[in-house]
Design an enzyme around this catalytic site. Structure first.
Site, PDB file in Angstrom:
ATOM      1  N   PHE A 153      -3.149  10.346  -8.867  1.00  0.00           N
ATOM      2  CA  PHE A 153      -2.583   8.999  -8.758  1.00  0.00           C
ATOM      3  C   PHE A 153      -2.294   8.599  -7.315  1.00  0.00           C
ATOM      4  CE2 PHE A 153      -1.592  10.684 -12.949  1.00  0.00           C
ATOM      5  CZ  PHE A 153      -2.077   9.676 -13.764  1.00  0.00           C
ATOM      6  N   LEU A 154      -2.795   9.379  -6.330  1.00  0.00           N
ATOM      7  CA  LEU A 154      -2.478   9.039  -4.936  1.00  0.00           C
ATOM      8  C   LEU A 154      -3.123   7.724  -4.534  1.00  0.00           C
ATOM      9  CD1 LEU A 154      -5.192   9.622  -3.014  1.00  0.00           C
ATOM     10  CD2 LEU A 154      -4.515  11.963  -3.375  1.00  0.00           C
ATOM     11  N   PHE A 198       3.861  -3.929  -7.050  1.00  0.00           N
ATOM     12  CA  PHE A 198       2.586  -4.510  -7.493  1.00  0.00           C
ATOM     13  C   PHE A 198       2.726  -5.935  -8.006  1.00  0.00           C
ATOM     14  CE2 PHE A 198      -0.753  -1.391  -6.848  1.00  0.00           C
ATOM     15  CZ  PHE A 198       0.025  -0.380  -6.318  1.00  0.00           C
ATOM     16  N   ALA A 250       1.706 -11.432  -4.664  1.00  0.00           N
ATOM     17  CA  ALA A 250       0.578 -12.335  -4.908  1.00  0.00           C
ATOM     18  C   ALA A 250      -0.305 -12.369  -3.673  1.00  0.00           C
ATOM     19  CB  ALA A 250       1.106 -13.730  -5.218  1.00  0.00           C
ATOM     20  N   GLY A 251      -1.572 -12.650  -3.848  1.00  0.00           N
ATOM     21  CA  GLY A 251      -2.481 -12.699  -2.707  1.00  0.00           C
ATOM     22  C   GLY A 251      -3.901 -12.892  -3.189  1.00  0.00           C
ATOM     23  N   GLY A 301      -8.629  -4.922  -4.528  1.00  0.00           N
ATOM     24  CA  GLY A 301      -9.977  -4.456  -4.184  1.00  0.00           C
ATOM     25  C   GLY A 301      -9.966  -2.944  -4.164  1.00  0.00           C
ATOM     26  N   CYS A 318     -10.985   1.704  -6.677  1.00  0.00           N
ATOM     27  CA  CYS A 318     -10.418   2.175  -7.948  1.00  0.00           C
ATOM     28  C   CYS A 318     -10.147   1.069  -8.954  1.00  0.00           C
ATOM     29  CB  CYS A 318      -9.139   2.950  -7.672  1.00  0.00           C
ATOM     30  SG  CYS A 318      -9.382   4.259  -6.475  1.00  0.00           S
ATOM     31  N   LYS A 355      -7.110  -2.860   2.126  1.00  0.00           N
ATOM     32  CA  LYS A 355      -5.644  -2.907   2.195  1.00  0.00           C
ATOM     33  C   LYS A 355      -5.229  -2.215   3.493  1.00  0.00           C
ATOM     34  CE  LYS A 355      -4.343   1.367  -0.027  1.00  0.00           C
ATOM     35  NZ  LYS A 355      -3.473   2.032  -0.953  1.00  0.00           N
TER      36      LYS A 355
HETATM   37  C1  UGA Z   1      -4.900   2.820  -6.714  1.00  0.00           C
HETATM   38  C2  UGA Z   1      -3.632   3.270  -7.461  1.00  0.00           C
HETATM   39  O1  UGA Z   1      -2.497   2.598  -6.934  1.00  0.00           O
HETATM   40  C3  UGA Z   1      -3.440   4.779  -7.330  1.00  0.00           C
HETATM   41  O2  UGA Z   1      -2.322   5.195  -8.083  1.00  0.00           O
HETATM   42  C4  UGA Z   1      -4.700   5.487  -7.852  1.00  0.00           C
HETATM   43  O3  UGA Z   1      -4.608   6.888  -7.711  1.00  0.00           O
HETATM   44  C5  UGA Z   1      -5.913   4.995  -7.067  1.00  0.00           C
HETATM   45  O4  UGA Z   1      -6.019   3.550  -7.220  1.00  0.00           O
HETATM   46  C6  UGA Z   1      -7.130   5.679  -7.642  1.00  0.00           C
HETATM   47  O5  UGA Z   1      -7.456   5.418  -8.825  1.00  0.00           O
HETATM   48  O6  UGA Z   1      -7.701   6.553  -6.985  1.00  0.00           O
HETATM   49  P1  UGA Z   1      -5.540   2.338  -4.126  1.00  0.00           P
HETATM   50  O7  UGA Z   1      -6.779   1.715  -4.685  1.00  0.00           O
HETATM   51  O8  UGA Z   1      -5.653   3.345  -3.018  1.00  0.00           O
HETATM   52  O9  UGA Z   1      -4.721   3.099  -5.319  1.00  0.00           O
HETATM   53  O10 UGA Z   1      -4.623   1.192  -3.576  1.00  0.00           O
HETATM   54  P2  UGA Z   1      -3.360   0.326  -4.068  1.00  0.00           P
HETATM   55  O11 UGA Z   1      -2.288   0.461  -3.069  1.00  0.00           O
HETATM   56  O12 UGA Z   1      -3.020   0.589  -5.467  1.00  0.00           O
HETATM   57  O13 UGA Z   1      -3.965  -1.156  -3.924  1.00  0.00           O
HETATM   58  C7  UGA Z   1      -5.032  -1.606  -4.731  1.00  0.00           C
HETATM   59  C8  UGA Z   1      -5.314  -3.059  -4.454  1.00  0.00           C
HETATM   60  O14 UGA Z   1      -4.281  -3.875  -5.000  1.00  0.00           O
HETATM   61  C9  UGA Z   1      -5.393  -3.436  -2.969  1.00  0.00           C
HETATM   62  O15 UGA Z   1      -6.491  -4.309  -2.805  1.00  0.00           O
HETATM   63  C10 UGA Z   1      -4.090  -4.165  -2.704  1.00  0.00           C
HETATM   64  O16 UGA Z   1      -4.202  -5.111  -1.670  1.00  0.00           O
HETATM   65  C11 UGA Z   1      -3.850  -4.833  -4.044  1.00  0.00           C
HETATM   66  N1  UGA Z   1      -2.420  -5.142  -4.304  1.00  0.00           N
HETATM   67  C12 UGA Z   1      -1.510  -4.149  -4.432  1.00  0.00           C
HETATM   68  C13 UGA Z   1      -2.028  -6.473  -4.441  1.00  0.00           C
HETATM   69  O17 UGA Z   1      -2.845  -7.416  -4.339  1.00  0.00           O
HETATM   70  N2  UGA Z   1      -0.713  -6.742  -4.711  1.00  0.00           N
HETATM   71  C14 UGA Z   1       0.218  -5.767  -4.858  1.00  0.00           C
HETATM   72  O18 UGA Z   1       1.405  -6.107  -5.115  1.00  0.00           O
HETATM   73  C15 UGA Z   1      -0.196  -4.436  -4.702  1.00  0.00           C
END
Ligand code: UGA
Length: 453
Positions: free
Chosen positions: A156-157, A256, A259-260, A264, A267, A338
């Site tokens: 889940f990292l 999470f 908004a934006g 991407g 995952c 991100k």
């Molecule tokens: C995600 C999950 O959060 C991890 O727990 C999981 O292990 C990982 O996928 C995976 O399956 O390997 P990750 O893709 O590295 O992690 O990044 P996140 O921080 O979750 O962000 C994902 C996307 O959501 C980014 O594009 C970010 O900009 C967007 N986001 C996140 C938003 O638009 N709003 C938010 O409030 C949070």
């Protein structure tokens, strides 16, 4: 414990390094010789805060090895983790070819029963399929009558905080269907048990689904808040306040809900699509998450249409058309999907640069990912720069696509400089990085889910 990990991507490498740092004897295997050579010199092939340092210290402790010698590493391990990519196929399903080739390799290398843990994100049912692949592969090997026991231990990292997430997880999920695998996995995670990290034990199928459900649920939170954004823009409600207001409810939580321009990376987009496919495309919640995300990713284009007062307003992503105008200069800041990563997979910034460069002069800048983005955009007419000021000098419009600290920390003077060196004064902020009132004093400032001032 002697563990071999196949695949040195984000998940495999971080898992290997972190498990080594708590005393396990780890061998990371990859077919890519250049990667292994660079890792043997203590250099990480990916940008991840703290990773280089940890690799060096684990190597010094003689607990961490990198090799391309698959057969020896696999056959001498007590447990083999598989952490190879599971990309998305054209139809949304998960392509298991790399997992399958690991299993075939294990069948060839094994001289005893094998205990294998799948860390990659794979659909429910993959373990059973791979047992069959193993059996079939053994038929090509003489005198081999071996068993394979496959477990699931999803990861889940998050990229950008991978080490911190691995070492201090909310929970560890262990899915097993046999006692010996359970015993070995308990041994692997003994350190975390002592630290009182919740360890959740279940069967293989549930563990696999937990991973998809967790990613889809977080993606749903993002899509839900984004689904309210344009309504906020129309009515005068402020999306950030709405997120703060509902986030205070402990049942909901604030994370999470930023908004934006959508989610991407490698995952969320793939995993939501894959779960939808596995459920025969019949889950309307999953369809809605994807649909809202497409709308969110389209927001900068929609905003440009509003600014240009273009009457041919497009209905869906990809169907838009601008009138070409080389003299209009758009700067795109933030190409990584991100902050704190150089990963540009499924990045809105890169997609925007590709599309807008068909019509306008486009410049790009990212604190870490400029080079990767430039390579990805090699067939587009895009100029890449290594500083904000170089990229925005002479621009009519600046679009922020990633909330890097370097952007968040721009002070009054630096923003004044940007205002001075730009030719126009339009800022499109896809991640609500700045204070709307302050920015609106200097710029014609557009942000997500807030009425334009
Ligand atoms: C995600 C999950 O959060 C991890 O727990 C999981 O292990 C990982 O996928 C995976 O399956 O390997 P990750 O893709 O590295 O992690 O990044 P996140 O921080 O979750 O962000 C994902 C996307 O959501 C980014 O594009 C970010 O900009 C967007 N986001 C996140 C938003 O638009 N709003 C938010 O409030 C949070």
């Amino acid at each position: 414990m002697k563990i071999s990990i196949i695949g040195t991507g984000y998940v495999g490498l971080v898992t290997g390094v972190c498990l080594s740092s708590i005393g396990h004897n780890i061998t990371c295997i990859d077919i890519d010789k250049t990667k292994i050579n660079s890792l043997n010199q203590g250099k990480s092939p990916i940008y991840e805060p703290g990773l280089d340092k940890l690799i060096l210290s684990c190597k010094l402790s003689n607990n961490l090895f990198f090799t391309t010698d698959f057969d020896t590493a696999v056959d001498t391990a007590d447990l083999v983790f598989i952490a190879v990519g599971t990309p998305q196929s054209e139809n949304g399903s998960t392509d298991l070819k790399y997992i399958e080739s690991c299993i075939r390799g294990i069948a060839k290398a094994a001289s005893h029963d094998m205990y294998v843990v799948i860390k990659s994100t794979v659909p429910v049912g993959t373990a059973q399929k791979m047992q069959e692949v193993f059996k079939e592969a053994l038929q090509d090997e003489e005198n081999k009558d071996l068993n394979i026991f496959i477990s699931s231990n999803p990861e889940f990292l998050k990229e950008g905080s991978a080490i911190e997430d691995f070492m201090n997880p909310d929970r560890i999920v262990i899915g097993t269907n046999d006692d010996e695998s359970l015993k070995r996995l308990k041994e692997v995670y003994k350190y975390f048990e002592k630290k009182n990290v919740p360890i959740f034990y279940t069967n293989v199928q549930s563990a696999q689904l937990i991973k998809y459900a967790a990613n889809s649920f977080n993606a749903a939170k993002i899509s839900f808040i984004n689904s309210l954004a344009s309504y906020c823009e129309k009515t005068g409600a402020n999306i950030a306040d709405v997120a703060d207001g509902i986030g205070l409810d402990k049942r909901i939580g604030r994370s999470f809900l930023n908004a934006g321009i959508g989610y991407g990376g490698s995952c969320f987009p793939k995993d939501v699509e894959s779960l939808k496919y596995e459920m025969n495309n019949s889950n309307s919640m999953l369809s809605a998450i994807i649909e809202e995300n497409e709308k969110a990713r389209f927001w900068p284009i929609k905003t440009l249409y509003d600014i240009f007062k273009n009457t041919e307003y497009p209905g869906e992503e990809g169907s838009y058309k601008f009138s070409s105008d080389d003299s209009l200069h758009i700067a795109i800041l933030g190409l990584a999907f991100k902050p704190n990563t150089d990963d540009i997979r499924c990045s809105v910034g890169v997609k925007l640069a590709e599309e807008l460069s068909k019509y306008y002069t486009v410049t790009i800048y990212d604190p870490i990912a400029t080079d990767k983005a430039y390579v990805a955009l090699k067939d587009c007419n895009v100029k890449a720069f290594y500083s904000i000021n170089e990229a925005v000098a002479g621009a009519d419009i600046v679009i922020f696509c990633t909330e890097w600290d370097e952007f968040k920390k721009l002070n009054k003077w630096e923003l004044n400089t940007i205002a001075y060196i730009m030719r126009g004064n339009i800022i499109i902020d896809g991640r609500n990085i700045f204070d709307q009132k302050e920015m609106s004093k200097k710029f014609n400032y557009y942000c997500v889910g807030k009425q334009h001032i």
